[in-house]
Motif scaffolding. Structure first.
Motif, mmCIF file in Angstrom:
data_model
loop_
_atom_site.group_PDB
_atom_site.id
_atom_site.type_symbol
_atom_site.label_atom_id
_atom_site.label_comp_id
_atom_site.label_asym_id
_atom_site.label_seq_id
_atom_site.Cartn_x
_atom_site.Cartn_y
_atom_site.Cartn_z
ATOM 1 N N THR A 49 27.578 28.878 41.062
ATOM 2 C CA THR A 49 27.919 29.930 40.089
ATOM 3 C C THR A 49 26.920 29.952 38.941
ATOM 4 O O THR A 49 26.529 31.026 38.464
ATOM 5 C CB THR A 49 29.349 29.712 39.560
ATOM 6 N N ASN A 53 24.809 33.110 37.748
ATOM 7 C CA ASN A 53 24.817 33.571 36.351
ATOM 8 C C ASN A 53 23.401 33.762 35.817
ATOM 9 O O ASN A 53 23.118 34.709 35.086
ATOM 10 C CB ASN A 53 25.538 32.555 35.452
ATOM 11 N N GLN A 94 35.067 37.396 42.331
ATOM 12 C CA GLN A 94 36.108 36.799 43.168
ATOM 13 C C GLN A 94 37.467 37.476 42.931
ATOM 14 O O GLN A 94 38.193 37.757 43.866
ATOM 15 C CB GLN A 94 36.209 35.306 42.824
ATOM 16 N N ALA A 95 37.780 37.720 41.650
ATOM 17 C CA ALA A 95 39.105 38.267 41.329
ATOM 18 C C ALA A 95 39.044 39.792 41.160
ATOM 19 O O ALA A 95 39.854 40.360 40.444
ATOM 20 C CB ALA A 95 39.637 37.621 40.060
ATOM 21 N N ASP A 169 30.226 36.652 43.762
ATOM 22 C CA ASP A 169 30.723 35.290 43.582
ATOM 23 C C ASP A 169 32.041 35.140 44.344
ATOM 24 O O ASP A 169 33.049 35.730 43.956
ATOM 25 C CB ASP A 169 30.929 35.022 42.091
ATOM 26 N N SER B 409 33.518 33.419 36.970
ATOM 27 C CA SER B 409 34.209 32.186 37.335
ATOM 28 C C SER B 409 35.595 32.157 36.728
ATOM 29 O O SER B 409 35.763 32.314 35.531
ATOM 30 C CB SER B 409 33.402 30.992 36.839
ATOM 31 N N LEU B 410 36.582 31.930 37.556
ATOM 32 C CA LEU B 410 37.952 31.834 37.051
ATOM 33 C C LEU B 410 38.098 30.628 36.128
ATOM 34 O O LEU B 410 38.869 30.639 35.194
ATOM 35 C CB LEU B 410 38.925 31.688 38.217
ATOM 36 N N ARG B 411 37.329 29.607 36.390
ATOM 37 C CA ARG B 411 37.433 28.368 35.612
ATOM 38 C C ARG B 411 37.160 28.619 34.128
ATOM 39 O O ARG B 411 37.794 28.055 33.265
ATOM 40 C CB ARG B 411 36.397 27.345 36.106
ATOM 41 N N GLU B 412 36.148 29.480 33.881
ATOM 42 C CA GLU B 412 35.699 29.644 32.496
ATOM 43 C C GLU B 412 36.400 30.788 31.788
ATOM 44 O O GLU B 412 36.108 31.073 30.651
ATOM 45 C CB GLU B 412 34.184 29.889 32.475
#
Lengths: 238, 413
Positions: A49, A53, A94-95, A169, B409-412
């Motif tokens: 990732t 980025n 992704q979402a 992603d 990123s879901l994490r961030e």
């Protein structure tokens, strides 16, 4: 002879959290060619990732050089990077990350509006949606669509401005295998039809199967770079 | 239209959390209505004050002798009062004029005496400019051709124990410094309802005053304008037209303490208005910031898509404008039911003031009416828009600082 679209040389990226420094990328080298359908794979924390980025001009490397379409990304201002993302890059998340208060059509048109396209926005957006068999869903909001439908709309949004490079992603992470397969076939068709380059960050074996090239990262470095022979990739026309 | 979707995006965002949006709108509306109410009341109070001053014979402005402002000497006279009067009467915006002259006098009847400031008037003009003379309890008011006639207030009459047609003995200091004496017959007694005012009224005709004092002409010309909103501008304009030695001064100069009171009232009200707006701004900013925090990922995606800083700020400010418009409308809906009774029935301060509502010779109406007019609409929307736009600045700045990497990123996130 393939044209180099992205050239990453000796790139490092460090994250600082208090006294702890995490070296996400440690002198990474990678060349992305025009027309690649490239899967970047590796375990969690390998730097997939982070690399996306940096290539997507969303973040700045700690050191090294990144050239994108011949431009030095490291020398670009924040505004220039925003312009680059708007005009030459497409993102699939992704979402899905569609704007919840806009319909599918409006989500796609929105990118054109951001670009300042004055006329023909509706026709262009509708044409893309129809190409992706989403014409009937044009007036639905994201919460009225399935995950697969939303991801297809997200792809439509990513490609409506005809970017040269699409970064995705984990695009299949929230999809079942049937929807994942359909999405990947669709993306391959877009690559073949429009000559776009796709770069995926993924854990999904299905994405790796469809990819024409698989780059494996480990601890912030490239440990393998495998280009498949024509026709080896799943769904290949050859 | 380039930003059609941006506007649509902003408007629809208000519907995402209807309860929070509604609370914010009500918050702005309540703040706005308080400001409207206070402003309506302040304007009504100021209007009442100016009306009271004008109708008590002070007018809106005065043509006064050159040094009057410094000395306040009642024996001063205008250089060329007839010219001044003609110019004033000919100026657009002037409603009425009334020439006056003053002197200090001692009234006596038998063994009882009273000191007063005697006012020389043109009876016809005075009827237009002073409401005090309309409340005669006995007799009549002066007429131009009257000789040896005086009108006094009831408090003076009671003190001297005089009645209508009694002759008062007048002592004044004349032009040469010598004492002058005269007998004046009481032709009218005025009762304003205020003992304070009634103990100051002692009117004679201008010609009588000239004869008594030996000072020719008049000492001042009281001016009443058509529209009190333009007193300052019209005062300056009249001064320019006169081009003479006698300046034109507004009521704020004639009764400086009243001007000061009105100024301090305005400052106090503005301070309160400022406090209310600050509270409203902080409330809306807090709600907006919460909304932005909830949409952090969305802003990260927008930035990733290439949305520029200016477009993000515009998006948030369009949301703020929409909320401001709704807040302004809410302010009118909430505020008008409170302002309307104040505008139609007024607020009676008679009991609170304990009798006379008088200061410095000005008889005020104890009922203050709120000023209700179309001006409330732009004020409501102006305050609401100002509040929501200011409240939107910090959340907009915060949104601009969103790290777009969180979009990937879901994490961030």
């Amino acid at each position: 002879m393939n044209t180099n679209l992205v050239d990453v040389k000796g790139v490092t990226k460090d994250f600082h959290n208090g006294k702890i420094t995490v070296n996400a990328l440690r002198g990474l080298d990678l060349v992305i060619h025009e027309g690649d359908f490239l899967a970047i794979v590796g375990p969690s924390g390998s730097g997939k990732t982070t690399l996306l980025n940096l290539i997507g001009a969303l973040d700045v490397a700690s050191s090294g050089d990144i050239s994108i379409f011949g431009h030095d990304l490291m020398a670009m201002s924040r505004k220039q990077r925003a312009e680059l993302r708007l005009t030459s890059l497409g993102f699939v998340f992704q979402a899905y990350n569609l704007i919840p208060v806009l319909t599918a059509l409006e989500n796609v048109k929105f990118v054109l509006e951001l670009q300042g396209v004055d006329g023909g926005r509706h026709e262009r957006a509708m044409s893309i949606l129809e190409d992706l068999s989403l014409g009937e869903l044009a007036n639905r909001r994201p919460n009225e669509m399935s995950g697969g439908q939303q991801q297809r709309v997200a792809v439509a949004r990513a490609i409506v401005a005809r970017p040269r490079l699409v970064l995705a992603d984990e695009p299949t992470a929230n999809l079942d295998s049937e929807n994942s397969e359909a999405l990947l076939v669709m993306m391959r068709e877009l690559r073949d039809k429009h000559g776009m380059t796709f770069v995926f960050s993924t854990h999904d074996p299905l994405v790796m199967a469809h990819a024409t090239r698989v780059v494996t990262l480990l601890d912030g470095r490239v440990v393998s770079d495998e280009t498949k022979n024509a026709g080896d990739a799943a769904g290949s026309a050859n | 239209m380039r930003d059609t979707l941006l506007a649509k995006f902003a408007f629809r965002t208000l519907g995402r959390n209807p309860r929070r949006t509604l609370m914010s709108i009500i918050g702005v509306g309540v703040g706005c209505s308080i400001v409207l109410y206070m402003t309506a009341f302040t304007r009504g109070g100021a209007e009442m004050r100016i009306r009271g001053i004008s109708e008590s014979g002070f007018g809106h402005a005065r043509i006064a002798p050159a040094t009057w402002d410094k000395t306040r000497d009642s024996d001063l006279r205008l250089e060329d009062w007839e010219r001044d009067l003609d110019i004033a009467n000919g100026m657009a915006g002037v409603k009425f004029t009334a020439p006056h002259s003053r002197t200090t006098a001692l009234l006596a009847f038998g063994t009882r005496v009273a000191g007063v400031e005697m006012l020389g008037v043109d009876p016809e003009s005075e009827k237009n400019t002073s409401r005090l003379i309309r409340v005669l309890s006995e007799g009549r008011y002066l007429e131009r051709e009257d000789e040896g006639a005086v009108v006094i207030g009831t408090a003076i009459a009671e003190r001297l124990e005089v009645e209508l047609d009694d002759d008062l003995f007048i002592t004044i200091a004349g032009a040469g410094g010598e004492m002058k004496y005269a007998m004046l017959r009481i032709v009218g007694i005025i009762s304003t309802g205020s003992r304070t005012i009634d103990s100051t009224i002692c009117h004679v005709t201008l010609s009588e005053m000239e004869q008594l004092t030996g000072y020719p002409g008049v000492g001042e010309i009281t001016i009443v304008f058509n529209d009190p909103s333009y007193i300052d501008a019209l005062t300056v304009r009249l001064g320019e037209l006169l081009e003479g030695p006698d300046p034109v001064v507004s009521w704020k100069v004639v009764i400086p303490s009243q001007g000061g009171d009105m100024g301090s009232d305005a400052v106090f009200m503005n301070l309160l208005v400022g406090v209310v707006i600050v509270v409203a701004v902080l409330g809306v900013a807090s709600a907006q910031l919460t909304a932005i925090l909830e949409r952090k990922r969305e802003f990260a995606v927008l930035i990733a898509l290439g949305m520029k800083g200016g477009q993000i700020v515009r998006l948030i400010l369009i949301e703020a404008v929409a909320m401001g418009v709704l807040g302004g409308a809410a302010g009118l809906v909430i505020g008008l039911p409170f302002i309307y009774p104040g505008a139609t029935q007024g607020y009676n301060f008679a009991d609170m003031m304990g009798g006379d509502f008088v200061t410095e010779g000005v008889l005020f109406d104890p009922i203050v009416y709120a000023d209700m007019g179309m001006w409330l609409i732009p004020l409501a929307f102006g305050i609401a828009l100002f509040s929501t736009l200011v409240a939107g600045l910090y959340p907009a700045w915060y949104a601009l600082r969103t790290n777009p990497t969180s979009a990937l990123s879901l994490r961030e996130a």
